[in-house]
Write a protein that holds these residues in place. Sequence first.
Motif, PDB file in Angstrom:
ATOM      1  N   UNK A 101       0.825  -1.209   0.000  1.00  0.00           N
ATOM      2  CA  UNK A 101       0.000   0.000   0.000  1.00  0.00           C
ATOM      3  C   UNK A 101       0.860   1.260   0.000  1.00  0.00           C
ATOM      4  N   UNK A 102       1.913   1.271   0.820  1.00  0.00           N
ATOM      5  CA  UNK A 102       2.817   2.430   0.840  1.00  0.00           C
ATOM      6  C   UNK A 102       3.537   2.598  -0.488  1.00  0.00           C
ATOM      7  N   UNK A 103       3.882   1.477  -1.102  1.00  0.00           N
ATOM      8  CA  UNK A 103       4.518   1.533  -2.417  1.00  0.00           C
ATOM      9  C   UNK A 103       3.576   2.140  -3.457  1.00  0.00           C
ATOM     10  N   UNK A 104       2.313   1.732  -3.425  1.00  0.00           N
ATOM     11  CA  UNK A 104       1.315   2.260  -4.363  1.00  0.00           C
ATOM     12  C   UNK A 104       1.094   3.753  -4.144  1.00  0.00           C
ATOM     13  N   UNK A 105       0.959   4.176  -2.884  1.00  0.00           N
ATOM     14  CA  UNK A 105       0.709   5.592  -2.596  1.00  0.00           C
ATOM     15  C   UNK A 105       1.925   6.441  -2.965  1.00  0.00           C
ATOM     16  N   UNK A 106       3.128   5.939  -2.687  1.00  0.00           N
ATOM     17  CA  UNK A 106       4.337   6.700  -3.008  1.00  0.00           C
ATOM     18  C   UNK A 106       4.491   6.895  -4.511  1.00  0.00           C
ATOM     19  N   UNK A 107       4.196   5.842  -5.275  1.00  0.00           N
ATOM     20  CA  UNK A 107       4.340   5.979  -6.722  1.00  0.00           C
ATOM     21  C   UNK A 107       3.254   6.882  -7.299  1.00  0.00           C
ATOM     22  N   UNK A 108       2.028   6.819  -6.770  1.00  0.00           N
ATOM     23  CA  UNK A 108       0.974   7.745  -7.206  1.00  0.00           C
ATOM     24  C   UNK A 108       1.326   9.182  -6.828  1.00  0.00           C
ATOM     25  N   UNK A 109       2.011   9.355  -5.709  1.00  0.00           N
ATOM     26  CA  UNK A 109       2.469  10.690  -5.330  1.00  0.00           C
ATOM     27  C   UNK A 109       3.501  11.212  -6.332  1.00  0.00           C
ATOM     28  N   UNK A 110       4.409  10.339  -6.768  1.00  0.00           N
ATOM     29  CA  UNK A 110       5.384  10.749  -7.780  1.00  0.00           C
ATOM     30  C   UNK A 110       4.715  11.061  -9.111  1.00  0.00           C
ATOM     31  N   UNK A 111       3.613  10.384  -9.416  1.00  0.00           N
ATOM     32  CA  UNK A 111       2.870  10.626 -10.652  1.00  0.00           C
ATOM     33  C   UNK A 111       1.885  11.791 -10.541  1.00  0.00           C
ATOM     34  N   UNK A 112       1.854  12.471  -9.364  1.00  0.00           N
ATOM     35  CA  UNK A 112       0.971  13.621  -9.122  1.00  0.00           C
ATOM     36  C   UNK A 112      -0.507  13.216  -9.216  1.00  0.00           C
ATOM     37  N   UNK A 113      -0.842  12.067  -8.617  1.00  0.00           N
ATOM     38  CA  UNK A 113      -2.212  11.573  -8.635  1.00  0.00           C
ATOM     39  C   UNK A 113      -2.887  11.643  -7.266  1.00  0.00           C
ATOM     40  N   UNK A 114      -2.130  11.910  -6.210  1.00  0.00           N
ATOM     41  CA  UNK A 114      -2.690  11.956  -4.856  1.00  0.00           C
ATOM     42  C   UNK A 114      -3.220  13.362  -4.585  1.00  0.00           C
ATOM     43  N   UNK A 201      -6.946   4.805  -4.712  1.00  0.00           N
ATOM     44  CA  UNK A 201      -6.278   5.607  -3.690  1.00  0.00           C
ATOM     45  C   UNK A 201      -7.172   5.800  -2.465  1.00  0.00           C
ATOM     46  N   UNK A 202      -8.449   6.068  -2.682  1.00  0.00           N
ATOM     47  CA  UNK A 202      -9.372   6.215  -1.543  1.00  0.00           C
ATOM     48  C   UNK A 202      -9.426   4.927  -0.731  1.00  0.00           C
ATOM     49  N   UNK A 203      -9.555   3.796  -1.422  1.00  0.00           N
ATOM     50  CA  UNK A 203      -9.593   2.517  -0.714  1.00  0.00           C
ATOM     51  C   UNK A 203      -8.261   2.198  -0.043  1.00  0.00           C
ATOM     52  N   UNK A 204      -7.154   2.609  -0.676  1.00  0.00           N
ATOM     53  CA  UNK A 204      -5.830   2.328  -0.107  1.00  0.00           C
ATOM     54  C   UNK A 204      -5.622   3.072   1.205  1.00  0.00           C
ATOM     55  N   UNK A 206      -7.994   4.065   3.304  1.00  0.00           N
ATOM     56  CA  UNK A 206      -8.847   3.419   4.315  1.00  0.00           C
ATOM     57  C   UNK A 206      -8.237   2.106   4.802  1.00  0.00           C
ATOM     58  N   UNK A 207      -7.765   1.306   3.853  1.00  0.00           N
ATOM     59  CA  UNK A 207      -7.163   0.019   4.223  1.00  0.00           C
ATOM     60  C   UNK A 207      -5.872   0.213   5.011  1.00  0.00           C
ATOM     61  N   UNK A 208      -5.119   1.259   4.694  1.00  0.00           N
ATOM     62  CA  UNK A 208      -3.877   1.537   5.412  1.00  0.00           C
ATOM     63  C   UNK A 208      -4.162   1.838   6.875  1.00  0.00           C
ATOM     64  N   UNK A 209      -5.159   2.682   7.137  1.00  0.00           N
ATOM     65  CA  UNK A 209      -5.505   3.010   8.519  1.00  0.00           C
ATOM     66  C   UNK A 209      -6.009   1.782   9.267  1.00  0.00           C
ATOM     67  N   UNK A 210      -6.838   0.959   8.608  1.00  0.00           N
ATOM     68  CA  UNK A 210      -7.383  -0.215   9.266  1.00  0.00           C
ATOM     69  C   UNK A 210      -6.291  -1.229   9.615  1.00  0.00           C
ATOM     70  N   UNK A 211      -5.362  -1.458   8.672  1.00  0.00           N
ATOM     71  CA  UNK A 211      -4.296  -2.432   8.919  1.00  0.00           C
ATOM     72  C   UNK A 211      -3.329  -1.945   9.996  1.00  0.00           C
ATOM     73  N   UNK A 212      -3.091  -0.641  10.052  1.00  0.00           N
ATOM     74  CA  UNK A 212      -2.223  -0.115  11.112  1.00  0.00           C
ATOM     75  C   UNK A 212      -2.838  -0.361  12.494  1.00  0.00           C
ATOM     76  N   UNK A 213      -4.138  -0.113  12.612  1.00  0.00           N
ATOM     77  CA  UNK A 213      -4.796  -0.355  13.900  1.00  0.00           C
ATOM     78  C   UNK A 213      -4.776  -1.836  14.252  1.00  0.00           C
ATOM     79  N   UNK A 214      -5.023  -2.680  13.239  1.00  0.00           N
ATOM     80  CA  UNK A 214      -5.000  -4.124  13.495  1.00  0.00           C
ATOM     81  C   UNK A 214      -3.606  -4.584  13.901  1.00  0.00           C
ATOM     82  N   UNK A 215      -2.580  -4.022  13.293  1.00  0.00           N
ATOM     83  CA  UNK A 215      -1.217  -4.397  13.643  1.00  0.00           C
ATOM     84  C   UNK A 215      -0.897  -3.997  15.084  1.00  0.00           C
TER      85      UNK A 215
END
Length: 404
Positions: A101-114, A201-204, A206-215
């Motif tokens: 998920x972090x890899x996906x968000x970082x690359x979308x950030x580099x592509x100016x999509x976030x 990105x929206x789902x990513x 949400x899933x990032x926050x949920x997985x962090x809490x679960x971890x």
Amino acid sequence: MGEWKVEEMSLPALFEQARRIHLVASESGVDQETLRKGCEALQQCEEMISKLGLFSANETKDDISTSNLKYLTVPFYLAELTEKIAQDDRIQIIKISLAKLKEFISFCEAMELVPEEELETYTQGGPNSFADQRAKKIARFKRQRAAESKLLEIKERKERRGRSTKASALSTPVEAGEEDELDDDGEEEREAWVTTISLCLCKAFDLLEMLKKEEEMLLAIKEKQLQEGGKELSQVILDERTMRAEAWHRDSAARVHYTKPAQPITCATFAQDVLEGRAKVSQPHEHKHQPMIFGPKSLVGGSLTGERERMAAQVFQPGYRLPTMSIEEAGLREMEMMNKWQERNAKLLEEANSSWHKDNQKLRPAEEDEDEDDDAAQEKARAWDDWKDDNPRGAGNKKLTPCG
């Protein structure tokens, strides 16, 4: 899902198969074996994308072609499928999914999509107050609904156009060349994939926050169980540090495909063959550019053995000079020349700065230069005296005197 081999499939077919598994897993659910096949297909997609060099860190979304834009979602699909895998060590599954998920968000950030508000929250580690968290979630929910509505609108528009095309084709025959105009929906496809990435990105997030809490919850439970079990806490801390270091190295190795592009395939023809499934990435290839031959098909297709056939084939030639090498070969040759030139300049600079050169400069005193100048002046004066002896004053003007 049927039997299919990952190694024998092309990149588009592999991506579509994995995307179909992801869609089924999101809507209804699939067995663990299908989930693992989907993860394997997406991992193979990542490897092929890296070897083909489809993306670069200095590109934006406008520089990526429409056919390659869909491959940006591969890390997100892999993160969602990995999160659904059932395994005893749930923490390890969560760590792998978080890394993707972090890899996906970082690359979308580099592509100016976030979006800007999501980017600020992601870089700062999340909003501080509950009001800010609630506002961020509401804005994200609205963006997700807008993206879903837009995708549904694009789908309905394509279906209506397809029905009208079939109806018009039954009523009136389509002339040659009109089919391309009817199927020309490249802008619509690009809009659909950009919207899909925004939805991912929206789902990513949400899933990032949920997985962090679960971890955090699983780590707290594990620590409590270890303390109650009476095991040595120091060894547990060392094991946890080792796992974190391994996860950091694994995440860095995964991000290096985007932060530092892999060695691309230099032959454009071979890269196209790999994309379309006619060749494999691991297959050896030579990027040789064959010159184009013009002329009758019977001569061009066959072997030009006789002189008459060669002369006939040379009749239909273009009026310009044909290239003798491909663009890739020219770039490689120019790079090689530049490397040799830099090595030679570095060698000359090293010799100029060496002690041997400086010592030779010190061995030549200034008196030696002055002596050479004096010798040259003496030689010049002697030559002038010899010339004056051979040519006395007025020797060439005898014809001008009255008695001459």
